[in-house]
Design an enzyme around this catalytic site. Sequence first.
Site, PDB file in Angstrom:
ATOM      1  N   HIS A 158       0.826  -1.215   0.000  1.00  0.00           N
ATOM      2  CA  HIS A 158       0.000   0.000   0.000  1.00  0.00           C
ATOM      3  C   HIS A 158       0.862   1.268   0.000  1.00  0.00           C
ATOM      4  O   HIS A 158       1.197   1.823   1.047  1.00  0.00           O
ATOM      5  CB  HIS A 158      -0.909  -0.021   1.236  1.00  0.00           C
ATOM      6  N   HIS A 191     -10.916  -0.184   0.700  1.00  0.00           N
ATOM      7  CA  HIS A 191     -10.794   0.937   1.645  1.00  0.00           C
ATOM      8  C   HIS A 191     -12.151   1.018   2.335  1.00  0.00           C
ATOM      9  O   HIS A 191     -13.111   1.535   1.769  1.00  0.00           O
ATOM     10  CB  HIS A 191     -10.465   2.215   0.870  1.00  0.00           C
ATOM     11  N   HIS A 216      -5.615  -1.008   5.489  1.00  0.00           N
ATOM     12  CA  HIS A 216      -5.473  -0.186   6.708  1.00  0.00           C
ATOM     13  C   HIS A 216      -6.601  -0.323   7.738  1.00  0.00           C
ATOM     14  O   HIS A 216      -7.258   0.650   8.104  1.00  0.00           O
ATOM     15  CB  HIS A 216      -5.266   1.289   6.368  1.00  0.00           C
ATOM     16  N   ASP A 227       0.711   2.643   3.679  1.00  0.00           N
ATOM     17  CA  ASP A 227      -0.166   3.746   3.264  1.00  0.00           C
ATOM     18  C   ASP A 227       0.641   5.049   3.169  1.00  0.00           C
ATOM     19  O   ASP A 227       0.162   6.128   3.523  1.00  0.00           O
ATOM     20  CB  ASP A 227      -1.370   3.904   4.197  1.00  0.00           C
TER      21      ASP A 227
END
Lengths: 325, 447
Positions: free
Chosen positions: B68, B189, B242, B315
């Site tokens: 990510h 997400h 995440h 991320d």
Amino acid sequence: MKHLLSTKNLTRDQAIEILDTADRMADVGQQSVKKLPALRGRTVVNLFFEDSTRTRISFETAAKRLSADVINFSAKGSSVSKGESLKDTAQTLMAMEADAVVIRHGASGAPQQLATTGWIDAAVLNAGDGKHEHPTQALLDAMTLREHRSKLAGTATTGTGLDGMHVVIAGDILHSRVARSNMWLLNTLGARVTFVAPPTLLPVGVEHWPARIVFDLDQALAQNPDAVMLLRVQRERMHAAFFPSEAEYARWWGLTPERLAALDAAGATTAIMHPGPMNRGLEISSVAADSPRSTVLRQVANGVSVRMACLYLLLTGDNSAAQVL
Amino acid sequence: MSQDPQQATAVDTGSWLVCQANVLGETVTDLLIVDGVITQMGTELSDENATVIDASHQIALPGLVDIHTHLREPGREDAETVETGTRAAAKGGYTAVFAMANSNPVADTAGVVEQVWGLGRAAGWTQVQPIGAVTVGLEGKNLSEIGAMAESRAQVRVFSDDGKCVHDPLLMRRALEYVKTFDGVVAQHAQEPRLTEDAQMNEGSVSADLGLAGWPAVAEESIIARDVLLAQHVGSRVHICHLSTKGSVELVRWAKQRGIDVTAEVTPHHLLLTDELVRTFDPVFKVNPPLRTDEDVAAVRAAVADGTIDVVGTDHAPHPREDKECEWSCAAMGMTGLETALSVVHHTLVETGAISWRDVARIMSQTPAQIGRLEGQGRPLEVGEPANIVLFDPAAVTTVDPEKHASKGRNSPYKGLTLPGSVRATFFKGHPVVLDGELMRPHPAAR
């Protein structure tokens, strides 16, 4: 104290010092020449990113009564939509040698950012930031509550807190910086706070706050609180499913003529407070707003005194105000 | 386009003798690397042609794989480029990064994913594997050119609208089904959009105090609950990006117990930081999903330890200074992470005894490569395997200074924090892109 950003971090002694100073400032307003030379030659900038004529003219009056030069900077809308950053705006004002920046901003935290980023070195006064805090409003409310009690008891206000007082705050707690600042300050000064609101207008996490939560305004008023403060319902909330209709809001959470009559019948000494501007007929009925219990105009007058006190204490750095006044 | 670093065995990357490395924190050994491959392992190896690297007291792990990463190119080259982002990756010990699709234009066509893939090859610092968008323009309305991206030179296997949630349940179902054609995966997400309108931070006691609009845990959890049930229903695999809440951990744990093919990712910042930091109103702490509570941090750490969470994904989300130097509510969401991830994992999971270095290799290299079906990455450190290796000095102490980062982003939430450990060397396909903690030259097959 270099800045006034919140009431959450005010100590009891600091709060009482501001209130005592404000009481003395109020005397200036009673004189034929309503002016002190204390801030002569100092520059106060009113930096307003949100429309608020009331708060701005209150700060402006306060600064002028202390002989400061006042610059009004109205940056309507957000700084981003204007194309100029908060940083640039603030630094522009600093280049004009501002000693204090009074900031009203729609974004929570904007005053704290001004105070902590090093962009400017002026004193920062929070005149309302987002849904976060509005410390001078809470201070003027505390001044009004102190006055209310001393009038009934025939005692002096100087040096006193609000110990043992009970204040009901009703309305849109979720979106209210006034509610937050009042809750912290009233607790610091020894008062009890009860919030009355529809559950949709209370924040998640409210259970950690030093306030009692009830949904029933009649139940709260039946305790004959020292004051009931009605919060303004923003019109845009009507369309966001926070409550079914204005009529239902007024019936359940408004200070209706019936509720006013019930206070009278109970012989309560409850003051009626509102930070303004009022939606008459919604959170407060006209008879309640205009009743002898109403302190709405006292709050406005006290607002000038409190803001004088804050500007004075921040800009003179003089923590023994008494010797000057 | 020149030769492919992925076929680097054909390229002369020289001979390197890594001495006294502590492989997975278990076995101290020498490794001989010749032309991109680990050719020998053992004690007291020697090779007169090899350059000797002293790796004593250093942990050797397979090159890290980030599932990510936001490389920002094309479109936001002011925030990051493939060149700068992959330099940051190399410095962080990564030999492969999956580049998220929310560029401009969005990576929703074969053309864009091939562009990003080609930029990665040309840069030569790490392997860049593009992620394709699930829907056209990330708009959540029509499926993007999923098949064309899958059979492009980029061989896309991971699809995600990251930054936005594929919130339409029917569209999500179709995407989950469709990627089965080529053993792909949808990386969700998880953010229910209506519950997070204008959301600024975790919804809880801190948001109550600060008067910032809340991003409730239920907005993440409700989507995860839906998506694991959809994955079960259609027999697909789903990856949760995440994951940030205790409730999400419980849902994924429940799904795995039922045999649902779900994998979950946590970011380094959700392993360490909490929403208490928002009290500073410093936008460097603004991120999506938001920093949560102590309880959530404890839950995600435990979930990594017990295998409920499969991978750590950074991320990595660089932003230019002006996008963070403003009011909280105007600031961009995201924080950098590539250059600090391994130290944060060391600090939060290894030093605490929650996991071993072997587990670090699993969650930061092996499993992310498997989820993304990335061949030649995430391999064990064994003779005959590609020489993607990171050497990490666990005893070093680093005070994070974003100004020294290779990323263009200066938005590191760890600024000024002292973190344990330091990446000393990164071998990418047999070539040291990082030595002594400094960037060297890109892989010779690049450019």
